[in-house]
Write an enzyme that holds these catalytic residues in place. Structure first.
Site, PDB file in Angstrom:
ATOM      1  N   ASP A  68       0.310  -7.571   1.475  1.00 37.51           N
ATOM      2  CA  ASP A  68       0.682  -6.173   1.646  1.00 37.51           C
ATOM      3  C   ASP A  68       2.198  -5.984   1.727  1.00 37.51           C
ATOM      4  O   ASP A  68       2.710  -5.276   2.587  1.00 37.51           O
ATOM      5  CB  ASP A  68       0.010  -5.559   2.874  1.00 37.51           C
ATOM      6  N   HIS A  83       0.822  -1.217   0.000  1.00 38.49           N
ATOM      7  CA  HIS A  83       0.000   0.000   0.000  1.00 38.49           C
ATOM      8  C   HIS A  83       0.856   1.268   0.000  1.00 38.49           C
ATOM      9  O   HIS A  83       0.365   2.341  -0.316  1.00 38.49           O
ATOM     10  CB  HIS A  83      -0.988  -0.002   1.171  1.00 38.49           C
ATOM     11  N   SER A 140       4.573   2.897   7.840  1.00 39.11           N
ATOM     12  CA  SER A 140       4.364   1.694   7.040  1.00 39.11           C
ATOM     13  C   SER A 140       5.598   1.347   6.227  1.00 39.11           C
ATOM     14  O   SER A 140       6.185   2.198   5.568  1.00 39.11           O
ATOM     15  CB  SER A 140       3.198   1.900   6.076  1.00 39.11           C
TER      16      SER A 140
END
Length: 355
Positions: free
Chosen positions: A124, A93, A207
């Site tokens: 992911d 993402h 992230s």
């Protein structure tokens, strides 16, 4: 975690002004005890404040040079240098639909360009590669996430809110969490098993960064933060999740070697389904829309129109609960599927296939 109460957010960030992020910054708490290794701890009484500070500074010196900032379009995220060839692992993402990126490393005076090798939204994870290797590029050491224990001290490293080379401190709060990511605002909708839950602050931009133990090993890739809808859209303090290092290594090694993921290790039924609700709008099962020819469900005799209500001993009410149940299983594993057909309740033995 009560899945009906909490949801999770993908945790990359748009570029923001530094005056804003300073207001949102925070500090870590007092330092807990140092660990001899991933499975051993010392008591606080055996460590002085000076010792603990030295422990943290040693880990930061060892690992932070391997953590990079990634700009993908207008978004910012983090990444971890995976090898000395310039491969960087991050979240799917974070890269989104971009194919090229600006990467800031610890030793680069200016952002470097990188290109996408492969993105794997189902877990992911993604790998990008620097077009030019800067002097002194340092790969991180990845640990064995099966040895992670609740209570271990960890540091989260990344670029929260655009502040590169930031570090927060906490502990491993739980292991073995199965978490479903949302599918809006750029999130992949992935259901990820065996995630590491941590109290270390994971903020927008973290992230793809590193969750690190006191042996300077990356034990996970910070990916998600929990949100309690009862308190608005802000992150629930101290509830973050990281993809375990062993899964990261499994996926990254395949991408680097073959340019794609050939073996996911994820179990599948081989169906397309949707959540079925009753007249009171309560979810009651997964309606089978399509059955993959030759897949696990097909071989077990399921067909379109059946409603799955149980997998093994786990109740199934939504497509998310089915994904979460499958995330804990392995390809080749035998289990039972309980389903409704024409008002009758039936059970079938099924051997799970690979996603």
């Amino acid at each position: 975690m009560d899945a009906s109460r909490f949801r999770v957010l993908r945790w990359s960030a748009p570029a923001v002004a530094s005056s804003l992020v300073v207001l949102l910054g925070g500090c870590t708490g007092s330092a807990p005890a140092k660990q001899d290794g991933p499975t051993h701890t010392r008591t606080v009484a055996s460590r002085t404040n000076s010792d603990l500070q030295g422990d943290y500074q040693r880990v930061i010196k060892n690992v932070l040079p391997s953590v990079v900032q990634i700009r993908a379009g207008e978004g910012l995220g983090s990444g971890v240098v995976y090898d000395d060839q310039g491969h960087i692992v991050t979240n799917a993402h974070v890269v989104g639909s971009s194919r090229t990126f600006q990467v800031t490393t610890a030793n680069s005076e200016h952002p470097l360009t990188a290109h996408l090798i492969y993105s794997y939204p189902a877990q992911d994870l993604a790998v990008v590669k620097l077009d030019t290797l800067p002097h002194g590029l340092k790969a991180a050491a990845f640990g064995d996430s099966t040895k992670v224990e609740v209570g271990q001290i960890v540091l989260a490293m990344g670029s929260p809110l655009g502040l590169s080379s930031s570090v927060t401190q906490g502990i491993v709060s739980a292991t073995g969490r199965t978490v479903s990511e949302g599918s809006t605002d750029g999130a992949t909708g992935a259901t990820i098993a065996n995630m590491v839950q941590t109290s270390a602050a994971i903020n927008p931009g973290n992230s793809g960064g590193a969750l690190v133990n006191l042996d300077s090993e990356v034990i996970g890739i910070p990916t998600l933060a929990a949100v309690d809808p009862g308190f608005g859209n802000s992150a629930a303090p101290g509830i973050g999740f990281a993809i375990p290092a062993n899964m990261v290594k499994t996926i990254a090694d395949q991408i680097i070697a073959k340019g794609r993921v050939t073996h996911s290790g994820r179990a599948a039924l081989g169906i397309t389904g949707r959540t079925l609700v009753n007249v009171g709008s309560q979810p009651v099962g997964v309606a089978v829309v399509d059955v993959q020819h030759g897949g696990a469900a097909d071989k077990a005799g399921l067909r379109a129109g059946d409603v799955i209500v149980k997998l093994g001993d786990r109740e199934i009410t939504t497509i998310t609960s089915l994904s979460e149940a499958l995330a804990g299983d392995k390809p080749g594993q035998r289990t039972t599927v309980t389903y409704l057909r024409g008002g009758d309740r039936k059970t079938a033995d099924v051997t799970l296939s690979e996603q």
